[in-house]
Design an enzyme around this catalytic site. Structure first.
Site, PDB file in Angstrom:
ATOM      1  N   LYS A 155       0.834  -1.221   0.000  1.00 22.89           N
ATOM      2  CA  LYS A 155       0.000   0.000   0.000  1.00 22.89           C
ATOM      3  C   LYS A 155       0.865   1.266   0.000  1.00 22.89           C
ATOM      4  CE  LYS A 155      -2.219  -1.803   3.545  1.00 22.89           C
ATOM      5  NZ  LYS A 155      -1.813  -3.215   3.391  1.00 22.89           N
ATOM      6  N   THR A 233      11.676   4.264   5.891  1.00 23.18           N
ATOM      7  CA  THR A 233      10.489   4.651   6.652  1.00 23.18           C
ATOM      8  C   THR A 233       9.679   3.399   7.006  1.00 23.18           C
ATOM      9  OG1 THR A 233       9.179   5.039   4.650  1.00 23.18           O
ATOM     10  CG2 THR A 233      10.312   6.948   5.579  1.00 23.18           C
ATOM     11  N   ARG A 235      10.754  -0.122   8.962  1.00 28.05           N
ATOM     12  CA  ARG A 235      11.038  -0.451  10.354  1.00 28.05           C
ATOM     13  C   ARG A 235      12.549  -0.412  10.553  1.00 28.05           C
ATOM     14  NH1 ARG A 235       6.663   0.679  11.420  1.00 28.05           N
ATOM     15  NH2 ARG A 235       4.996  -0.503  12.415  1.00 28.05           N
ATOM     16  N   GLU A 264      14.727   2.354  18.537  1.00 20.89           N
ATOM     17  CA  GLU A 264      13.942   3.575  18.771  1.00 20.89           C
ATOM     18  C   GLU A 264      13.038   3.496  19.997  1.00 20.89           C
ATOM     19  OE1 GLU A 264      11.627   3.621  15.033  1.00 20.89           O
ATOM     20  OE2 GLU A 264       9.832   3.308  16.254  1.00 20.89           O
ATOM     21  N   HIS A 296       9.861   8.636  13.823  1.00 24.95           N
ATOM     22  CA  HIS A 296       8.693   7.791  13.521  1.00 24.95           C
ATOM     23  C   HIS A 296       7.426   8.647  13.397  1.00 24.95           C
ATOM     24  CE1 HIS A 296       7.474   3.325  13.702  1.00 24.95           C
ATOM     25  NE2 HIS A 296       6.572   3.987  12.990  1.00 24.95           N
ATOM     26  N   PHE A 299       3.540   8.561   9.876  1.00 27.40           N
ATOM     27  CA  PHE A 299       2.091   8.289   9.914  1.00 27.40           C
ATOM     28  C   PHE A 299       1.286   9.513  10.359  1.00 27.40           C
ATOM     29  CE2 PHE A 299       0.984   8.352  14.422  1.00 27.40           C
ATOM     30  CZ  PHE A 299       2.247   8.454  14.983  1.00 27.40           C
TER      31      PHE A 299
HETATM   32  P1  NAI Z   1       1.769  -3.783   2.888  1.00 31.70           P
HETATM   33  O1  NAI Z   1       1.585  -5.087   3.575  1.00 31.70           O
HETATM   34  O2  NAI Z   1       0.644  -3.199   2.108  1.00 31.70           O
HETATM   35  O3  NAI Z   1       3.020  -3.882   1.881  1.00 31.70           O
HETATM   36  C1  NAI Z   1       4.230  -4.473   2.225  1.00 31.70           C
HETATM   37  C2  NAI Z   1       4.816  -5.046   0.948  1.00 31.70           C
HETATM   38  O4  NAI Z   1       6.138  -5.508   1.222  1.00 31.70           O
HETATM   39  C3  NAI Z   1       4.012  -6.227   0.399  1.00 31.70           C
HETATM   40  O5  NAI Z   1       3.670  -6.008  -0.943  1.00 31.70           O
HETATM   41  C4  NAI Z   1       4.963  -7.405   0.565  1.00 31.70           C
HETATM   42  O6  NAI Z   1       4.801  -8.383  -0.450  1.00 31.70           O
HETATM   43  C5  NAI Z   1       6.311  -6.698   0.481  1.00 31.70           C
HETATM   44  N1  NAI Z   1       7.407  -7.461   1.016  1.00 31.70           N
HETATM   45  C6  NAI Z   1       7.417  -8.312   2.066  1.00 31.70           C
HETATM   46  N2  NAI Z   1       8.644  -8.838   2.206  1.00 31.70           N
HETATM   47  C7  NAI Z   1       9.412  -8.303   1.221  1.00 31.70           C
HETATM   48  C8  NAI Z   1      10.774  -8.476   0.847  1.00 31.70           C
HETATM   49  N3  NAI Z   1      11.592  -9.313   1.492  1.00 31.70           N
HETATM   50  N4  NAI Z   1      11.223  -7.759  -0.212  1.00 31.70           N
HETATM   51  C9  NAI Z   1      10.399  -6.922  -0.898  1.00 31.70           C
HETATM   52  N5  NAI Z   1       9.098  -6.742  -0.582  1.00 31.70           N
HETATM   53  C10 NAI Z   1       8.627  -7.425   0.464  1.00 31.70           C
HETATM   54  O7  NAI Z   1       2.284  -2.785   4.001  1.00 31.70           O
HETATM   55  P2  NAI Z   1       2.301  -1.203   3.936  1.00 31.70           P
HETATM   56  O8  NAI Z   1       1.054  -0.650   4.489  1.00 31.70           O
HETATM   57  O9  NAI Z   1       2.756  -0.780   2.588  1.00 31.70           O
HETATM   58  O10 NAI Z   1       3.445  -0.878   5.019  1.00 31.70           O
HETATM   59  C11 NAI Z   1       4.797  -1.267   4.803  1.00 31.70           C
HETATM   60  C12 NAI Z   1       5.561  -1.093   6.096  1.00 31.70           C
HETATM   61  O11 NAI Z   1       5.666   0.301   6.398  1.00 31.70           O
HETATM   62  C13 NAI Z   1       4.848  -1.677   7.347  1.00 31.70           C
HETATM   63  O12 NAI Z   1       5.110  -3.051   7.501  1.00 31.70           O
HETATM   64  C14 NAI Z   1       5.461  -0.872   8.454  1.00 31.70           C
HETATM   65  O13 NAI Z   1       6.597  -1.549   8.938  1.00 31.70           O
HETATM   66  C15 NAI Z   1       5.880   0.429   7.779  1.00 31.70           C
HETATM   67  N6  NAI Z   1       5.091   1.564   8.273  1.00 31.70           N
HETATM   68  C16 NAI Z   1       5.771   2.650   8.756  1.00 31.70           C
HETATM   69  C17 NAI Z   1       5.070   3.740   9.256  1.00 31.70           C
HETATM   70  C18 NAI Z   1       5.783   4.945   9.776  1.00 31.70           C
HETATM   71  O14 NAI Z   1       5.132   5.802  10.410  1.00 31.70           O
HETATM   72  N7  NAI Z   1       7.085   5.096   9.542  1.00 31.70           N
HETATM   73  C19 NAI Z   1       3.612   3.738   9.309  1.00 31.70           C
HETATM   74  C20 NAI Z   1       3.003   2.574   8.705  1.00 31.70           C
HETATM   75  C21 NAI Z   1       3.728   1.531   8.237  1.00 31.70           C
END
Ligand code: NAI
Length: 330
Positions: A155, A233, A235, A264, A296, A299
């Site tokens: 996403k 951005t 983890r 963090e 962080h 969001f």
């Molecule tokens: P999502 O689940 O929609 O997308 C994650 C994507 O990463 C998926 O398409 C998945 O197939 C892919 N993926 C998994 N393992 C992978 C790998 N080894 N290599 C390449 N791609 C891989 O999650 P979304 O919503 O896009 O969020 C992503 C991450 O962003 C979250 O898991 C969270 O850790 C982080 N995040 C950070 C925030 C912040 O405030 N800094 C806020 C929200 C999320």
């Protein structure tokens, strides 16, 4: 009416949750402390606790929550890498999360960091306020025509890729699932090794898992272009911070933007301006002029906070009344 004890609660959480709670009438108790072994007693007697990214939901904390009568862990975030799911399962606890609240918020912050770091806005801001109008050390590069590796096109990453494509970057995407819209734009899906070796900028937008832990380490940095901009951005533990510091010192990493940091939890989300920071690795990061760190906050938009509160309370209402809930963490 369900009582919800919310850990790590901030004033901005209260605004969103109080507004969303008008539809539910839950009894929300806002607790400032971070959830950990020392503070878990504050949850005693509550069926539902609400936790955020840096709350500690390791096995001993979950054991103590269960002993105190908690059966629902409502995460008000997307990631759940801080939860020992096996321990929760053993106690029959339900864990719910907010899988998507505003992917735009995180994607736009990622872009903001890339633009600010590249054009040295963080340095220019301080200089100009100090009456220093020198441009030395502020040289950036045109983003148009540069190659950006986007690791994870879920996403958030899909929006990051689209934004960069609109800035006329060449986008190399890494994901086991290919996004049709990105393919239609002409984004190329490649393996991680190719994205790292061929990109001027690498942005990490995948979740933290056993597979992705320290996906950027000394070996992978050695394969990256000299002068690469690295952006995280996702983890903190996606990158081995010590290796990244070595990369910055050698100049192999040209610049670094972080919204997340692997240690963090003992730093972020609090005012520590009167304290001595005793994390020497983090303190070293702060010394580099070409490092931009936010605590962080990717969001943190009105829209995201409102969506987080709405979904969290709907999750709680569903699971406490035995209704199906799509946001249960399996
Ligand atoms: P999502 O689940 O929609 O997308 C994650 C994507 O990463 C998926 O398409 C998945 O197939 C892919 N993926 C998994 N393992 C992978 C790998 N080894 N290599 C390449 N791609 C891989 O999650 P979304 O919503 O896009 O969020 C992503 C991450 O962003 C979250 O898991 C969270 O850790 C982080 N995040 C950070 C925030 C912040 O405030 N800094 C806020 C929200 C999320």
């Amino acid at each position: 009416m369900t009582e919800i004890r919310m850990f790590s609660a901030k004033s901005y959480d209260r605004v969103g949750f109080d507004a969303a709670n008008a539809d539910h009438g839950h009894d929300i108790v806002y607790l400032e402390p971070r959830l950990d072994c020392q503070t878990v007693g504050l949850a005693a007697g509550a069926e539902v606790i609400c936790a955020f990214v840096n709350d500690d939901l390791s096995e001993p904390v979950i054991d103590a929550l269960a002993a105190g009568g908690t059966s629902v862990i409502a995460l008000r975030c997307a990631g759940f890498n801080n939860v020992d799911l096996d321990a929760a399962r053993r106690h029959g606890m339900t864990v719910v999360r907010v899988p998507a609240y505003s992917p735009n918020a995180v994607a736009e912050h990622t872009l903001a960091m890339i633009l600010a770091l590249n054009r040295r806005i963080h340095r220019a801001y301080n200089r100009v306020r100090d009456g220093n109008f020198s441009l030395d050390g502020l040289v950036g590069f045109d983003l148009a025509g540069k190659t950006v590796g986007v690791v994870g096109t879920g996403k958030i990453g899909a929006i990051v890729a689209r934004l960069l494509w609109h800035l006329r970057c060449r986008v190399l995407a890494v994901d086991m699932f290919e996004d049709e819209h990105l393919l239609g734009l002409g984004v190329d899906y490649v393996d991680l090794a190719t994205a790292l070796s061929d990109s001027d900028i690498v942005t990490l937008n995948c979740p933290l898992t056993d597979d992705t832990h320290h996906m950027i380490d000394a070996d992978s940095i050695a394969t990256m272009r000299r002068g690469v901009m690295l952006v995280n951005t996702g983890r903190g533990a996606l990158v081995d911070t010590a290796a990244v510091i070595d990369g910055l010192k050698s100049g192999h990493i040209g610049s670094l933007a972080l919204d997340v940091y692997e240690e963090e939890s003992s730093l972020f989300f609090a005012d520590r301006s009167e304290e001595i920071i005793d994390d020497d690795v983090f303190a070293r990061l702060l010394t580099f002029p070409n490092v931009l760190i936010t605590a962080h906050q990717a969001f943190l938009t009105d829209e995201a906070l409102s969506a987080i509160a709405t979904t969290t309370l709907a999750n709680v209402a569903a699971v406490t009344s035995g209704e199906p809930c799509d946001n249960v963490v399996a």
